[in-house]
Design an enzyme around this catalytic site. Sequence first.
Site, PDB file in Angstrom:
ATOM      1  N   ASP A 144      82.263  31.551  37.648  1.00 21.33           N
ATOM      2  CA  ASP A 144      81.974  30.276  38.302  1.00 21.33           C
ATOM      3  C   ASP A 144      80.487  29.944  38.343  1.00 21.33           C
ATOM      4  OD1 ASP A 144      81.113  32.191  40.045  1.00 21.33           O
ATOM      5  OD2 ASP A 144      82.332  31.546  41.749  1.00 21.33           O
ATOM      6  N   CYS A 154      78.486  34.564  38.807  1.00 19.22           N
ATOM      7  CA  CYS A 154      79.036  35.886  38.486  1.00 19.22           C
ATOM      8  C   CYS A 154      78.032  37.022  38.655  1.00 19.22           C
ATOM      9  CB  CYS A 154      79.637  35.889  37.086  1.00 19.22           C
ATOM     10  SG  CYS A 154      78.478  35.465  35.762  1.00 19.22           S
ATOM     11  N   HIS A 187      78.980  36.571  30.548  1.00 20.91           N
ATOM     12  CA  HIS A 187      79.573  36.737  31.880  1.00 20.91           C
ATOM     13  C   HIS A 187      79.241  38.132  32.398  1.00 20.91           C
ATOM     14  CE1 HIS A 187      82.436  36.423  35.162  1.00 20.91           C
ATOM     15  NE2 HIS A 187      83.017  37.544  34.769  1.00 20.91           N
TER      16      HIS A 187
END
EC number: 3.4.19.12
Length: 294
Positions: free
Chosen positions: A158, A161, A280
């Site tokens: 989002d 992270c 990520h």
Amino acid sequence: MDVAEENSEEALLIKQQRKEKKEVQAKIQCMKNSVPKNDKKRRKQMTEDIAKLEAEVEARHKEELEALAQKPTEPTQVSSITNGVTSLDLGSEEPVQQPRVSKAQKRREKKAAQEKERDDRIAEAEIANLSGARHLESQKLAQILAERELQIRQIPSDGHCMYRAIEHQLNEQGNSLTVANLRSQTADYMQKRAEDFLPFLTNSSTGDMYTQEEFQKYCTDIVNTPAWGGQLELRALSHILKTPIEVIQAESLPIVIGEEYSNKPITLVYMRHAYGLGEHYNSVEQLDTSTENS
């Protein structure tokens, strides 16, 4: 039962009520077919509507029978009751068929078909991904972590992270810092030491080093938006927490930021191909061997 009994007011009313119940069930089935199974919100509303409809019909049928029992038997009453029942628009052929031909129903069916097509594409992509970069990366990381008796702790993708992964590990150590705290302290640290960070930030359009105004906005975005955090923010956080931060990757050796500190390192997992959204960060936790040992 003789002809007279079959034509009695009670018998005719019961017969009519049975017919009406069948028609109501047909309408209910049509309602169920009109709402996609994966539309949880509409199916919940549909279930409530069905329960309300069935309760109303059941209550009205009971009232009709009670009213009939209290009245003297007259030929005109049978006509009045049956006409009143048949005039109710609960399950006639037109309402049952209407959802299948109305424009609203066609739009719902089109949307349901589009959602099914999308779900099918996602399923196909997941199957294809078993031999894709994301799956291979996950497998490699799982192997690296297992050697340390660790496993990936999934963090939402989002924009927060990196901060959420650090928050998770700090909380495990009894530190109550939140994502908001970490973002605020990171921005403050970088603003006070702009000369340490400015040379590594460039305008994507011009390729020039950030101006003071651009750097100020960059720091403001750290606090006020879900701006993705990277190596510069990790460097700042390492100094803020006085803790080494180790970043494990599938395709290269781990990176350790803040090696000068002696506290227990924070370990993050960097994933280049996660979720198809690009870079990520995940956290780690102790490897769960209960499944293997069971």
